[in-house]
Design an enzyme around this catalytic site. Structure first.
Site, PDB file in Angstrom:
ATOM      1  N   LYS A   9       0.837  -1.198   0.000  1.00  0.00           N
ATOM      2  CA  LYS A   9       0.000   0.000   0.000  1.00  0.00           C
ATOM      3  C   LYS A   9       0.878   1.258   0.000  1.00  0.00           C
ATOM      4  O   LYS A   9       2.095   1.173   0.215  1.00  0.00           O
ATOM      5  CB  LYS A   9      -0.926  -0.036   1.223  1.00  0.00           C
ATOM      6  CG  LYS A   9      -1.886  -1.246   1.210  1.00  0.00           C
ATOM      7  CD  LYS A   9      -2.810  -1.252   2.429  1.00  0.00           C
ATOM      8  CE  LYS A   9      -3.780  -2.425   2.365  1.00  0.00           C
ATOM      9  NZ  LYS A   9      -4.756  -2.414   3.477  1.00  0.00           N
ATOM     10  N   TYR A  49     -11.992  -2.620  -3.604  1.00  0.00           N
ATOM     11  CA  TYR A  49     -12.582  -2.752  -2.264  1.00  0.00           C
ATOM     12  C   TYR A  49     -14.109  -2.659  -2.292  1.00  0.00           C
ATOM     13  O   TYR A  49     -14.721  -2.235  -1.306  1.00  0.00           O
ATOM     14  CB  TYR A  49     -12.007  -1.676  -1.332  1.00  0.00           C
ATOM     15  CG  TYR A  49     -10.636  -2.024  -0.756  1.00  0.00           C
ATOM     16  CD1 TYR A  49     -10.403  -3.232  -0.106  1.00  0.00           C
ATOM     17  CD2 TYR A  49      -9.580  -1.122  -0.840  1.00  0.00           C
ATOM     18  CE1 TYR A  49      -9.161  -3.546   0.429  1.00  0.00           C
ATOM     19  CE2 TYR A  49      -8.322  -1.418  -0.303  1.00  0.00           C
ATOM     20  CZ  TYR A  49      -8.132  -2.638   0.342  1.00  0.00           C
ATOM     21  OH  TYR A  49      -6.897  -2.935   0.877  1.00  0.00           O
ATOM     22  N   ASN A 112      -1.864  -0.276   7.344  1.00  0.00           N
ATOM     23  CA  ASN A 112      -1.334  -1.632   7.588  1.00  0.00           C
ATOM     24  C   ASN A 112      -0.471  -2.179   6.445  1.00  0.00           C
ATOM     25  O   ASN A 112      -0.288  -3.379   6.322  1.00  0.00           O
ATOM     26  CB  ASN A 112      -2.461  -2.593   8.007  1.00  0.00           C
ATOM     27  CG  ASN A 112      -3.539  -2.734   6.957  1.00  0.00           C
ATOM     28  OD1 ASN A 112      -3.456  -2.132   5.895  1.00  0.00           O
ATOM     29  ND2 ASN A 112      -4.553  -3.523   7.246  1.00  0.00           N
ATOM     30  N   HIS A 115      -1.724  -5.353   1.320  1.00  0.00           N
ATOM     31  CA  HIS A 115      -2.976  -6.069   1.091  1.00  0.00           C
ATOM     32  C   HIS A 115      -2.700  -7.485   0.629  1.00  0.00           C
ATOM     33  O   HIS A 115      -1.721  -7.731  -0.066  1.00  0.00           O
ATOM     34  CB  HIS A 115      -3.799  -5.353   0.011  1.00  0.00           C
ATOM     35  CG  HIS A 115      -4.845  -6.238  -0.617  1.00  0.00           C
ATOM     36  ND1 HIS A 115      -6.052  -6.472  -0.026  1.00  0.00           N
ATOM     37  CD2 HIS A 115      -4.831  -6.986  -1.748  1.00  0.00           C
ATOM     38  CE1 HIS A 115      -6.759  -7.315  -0.786  1.00  0.00           C
ATOM     39  NE2 HIS A 115      -6.036  -7.636  -1.837  1.00  0.00           N
ATOM     40  N   GLU A 126      -9.121 -10.364  -8.243  1.00  0.00           N
ATOM     41  CA  GLU A 126      -8.193  -9.229  -8.097  1.00  0.00           C
ATOM     42  C   GLU A 126      -7.061  -9.294  -9.124  1.00  0.00           C
ATOM     43  O   GLU A 126      -6.627  -8.260  -9.643  1.00  0.00           O
ATOM     44  CB  GLU A 126      -7.631  -9.209  -6.663  1.00  0.00           C
ATOM     45  CG  GLU A 126      -8.695  -8.817  -5.640  1.00  0.00           C
ATOM     46  CD  GLU A 126      -8.252  -9.038  -4.185  1.00  0.00           C
ATOM     47  OE1 GLU A 126      -7.089  -9.417  -3.948  1.00  0.00           O
ATOM     48  OE2 GLU A 126      -9.091  -8.827  -3.285  1.00  0.00           O
TER      49      GLU A 126
HETATM   50  P1  GTP Z   1      -6.744  -6.142   2.935  1.00  0.00           P
HETATM   51  O1  GTP Z   1      -5.669  -7.148   2.732  1.00  0.00           O
HETATM   52  O2  GTP Z   1      -6.269  -4.728   2.755  1.00  0.00           O
HETATM   53  O3  GTP Z   1      -7.984  -6.464   2.151  1.00  0.00           O
HETATM   54  O4  GTP Z   1      -7.087  -6.259   4.487  1.00  0.00           O
HETATM   55  P2  GTP Z   1      -7.916  -7.395   5.198  1.00  0.00           P
HETATM   56  O5  GTP Z   1      -8.442  -8.387   4.216  1.00  0.00           O
HETATM   57  O6  GTP Z   1      -7.082  -7.898   6.315  1.00  0.00           O
HETATM   58  O7  GTP Z   1      -9.122  -6.549   5.800  1.00  0.00           O
HETATM   59  P3  GTP Z   1     -10.469  -6.052   5.071  1.00  0.00           P
HETATM   60  O8  GTP Z   1     -10.531  -6.576   3.682  1.00  0.00           O
HETATM   61  O9  GTP Z   1     -11.580  -6.339   5.978  1.00  0.00           O
HETATM   62  O10 GTP Z   1     -10.248  -4.470   5.044  1.00  0.00           O
HETATM   63  C1  GTP Z   1      -9.527  -3.865   4.002  1.00  0.00           C
HETATM   64  C2  GTP Z   1      -8.717  -2.737   4.566  1.00  0.00           C
HETATM   65  O11 GTP Z   1      -9.561  -1.720   5.072  1.00  0.00           O
HETATM   66  C3  GTP Z   1      -7.820  -3.101   5.741  1.00  0.00           C
HETATM   67  O12 GTP Z   1      -6.574  -3.632   5.358  1.00  0.00           O
HETATM   68  C4  GTP Z   1      -7.648  -1.777   6.444  1.00  0.00           C
HETATM   69  O13 GTP Z   1      -6.625  -0.993   5.816  1.00  0.00           O
HETATM   70  C5  GTP Z   1      -8.986  -1.129   6.203  1.00  0.00           C
HETATM   71  N1  GTP Z   1      -9.849  -1.335   7.360  1.00  0.00           N
HETATM   72  C6  GTP Z   1     -10.515  -2.465   7.704  1.00  0.00           C
HETATM   73  N2  GTP Z   1     -11.215  -2.298   8.828  1.00  0.00           N
HETATM   74  C7  GTP Z   1     -10.969  -1.023   9.212  1.00  0.00           C
HETATM   75  C8  GTP Z   1     -11.404  -0.226  10.322  1.00  0.00           C
HETATM   76  O14 GTP Z   1     -12.155  -0.678  11.179  1.00  0.00           O
HETATM   77  N3  GTP Z   1     -10.944   1.061  10.371  1.00  0.00           N
HETATM   78  C9  GTP Z   1     -10.106   1.565   9.424  1.00  0.00           C
HETATM   79  N4  GTP Z   1      -9.690   2.842   9.542  1.00  0.00           N
HETATM   80  N5  GTP Z   1      -9.679   0.860   8.386  1.00  0.00           N
HETATM   81  C10 GTP Z   1     -10.111  -0.413   8.281  1.00  0.00           C
HETATM   82 MG    MG Z   2      -9.493  -7.875   2.503  1.00  0.00          MG
END
Ligand code: GTP
Ligand code: MG
Length: 148
Positions: A9, A49, A112, A115, A126
């Site tokens: 990212k 997303y 974080n 991805h 994707e």
């Molecule tokens: P990705 O690998 O980025 O898809 O992450 P993930 O699969 O572990 O989590 P998810 O797909 O649920 O969420 C995608 C991204 O949205 C996360 O990596 C975070 O950067 C962001 N995100 C998820 N939950 C939160 C939240 O509660 N608050 C905030 N600020 N960001 C969030």
């Molecule tokens: Mg995810």
């Protein structure tokens, strides 16, 4: 064998963690089959997303993800989706174990650094979205030393 889409990212690129993240997937034994630095617009990230569209953090997430270039990659290997998610750690870096990418290098959930696709089907979706031009196909002699 399966395929995994991962993406460093904008914060990971800015913090110079691209090589570190590649190194971990390489050292594990996975095979790199696509790689590019790219800065896609809002519409593309909204597609990526799309399943999070209704979340409160969605606008902030899109703003974050379009704040700079990302490094998009595809890795191939046995159980690469599950194993890749283990290498990444939990979504929230706070609960990610040390030794994982997020556990070692991140603090906030909204920063974080990397991805990874969450399932084989979403990975394929994707890969098509980020690499419409296709990915590489090649053999590695070393596979005989990685797989029994
Ligand atoms: P990705 O690998 O980025 O898809 O992450 P993930 O699969 O572990 O989590 P998810 O797909 O649920 O969420 C995608 C991204 O949205 C996360 O990596 C975070 O950067 C962001 N995100 C998820 N939950 C939160 C939240 O509660 N608050 C905030 N600020 N960001 C969030
Ligand atoms: Mg995810």
């Amino acid at each position: 064998l399966s395929r995994l889409y991962i993406m460093v990212k904008p914060d990971g690129v800015q913090r110079g963690l691209v090589g570190e993240i590649i190194k971990r997937f390489e050292s594990k034994g996975f095979k790199l089959i696509a790689l590019k630095l790219t800065a896609p617009g809002k519409a593309h990230l909204e597609k990526h997303y799309a399943d999070l569209k209704e979340k409160k953090f969605f606008p902030g997430l899109i703003e974050y993800m379009t704040s700079g270039p990302v490094v998009a990659m595809v890795w191939a290997g046995k159980n690469v989706v599950k194993s890749g998610r283990v290498l990444l750690g939990e979504t929230n870096p706070l609960t990610s174990a040390p030794g994982t990418i997020r556990g070692d290098f991140a603090i906030d959930i909204g920063r974080n650094i990397c991805h990874g696709s969450d399932a084989v089907e979403s990975a394929e979706h994707e890969i098509a979205l980020w690499f419409p031009e296709g990915v590489a196909q090649y053999d590695r002699a070393v596979d005989a030393w990685i797989y029994e």
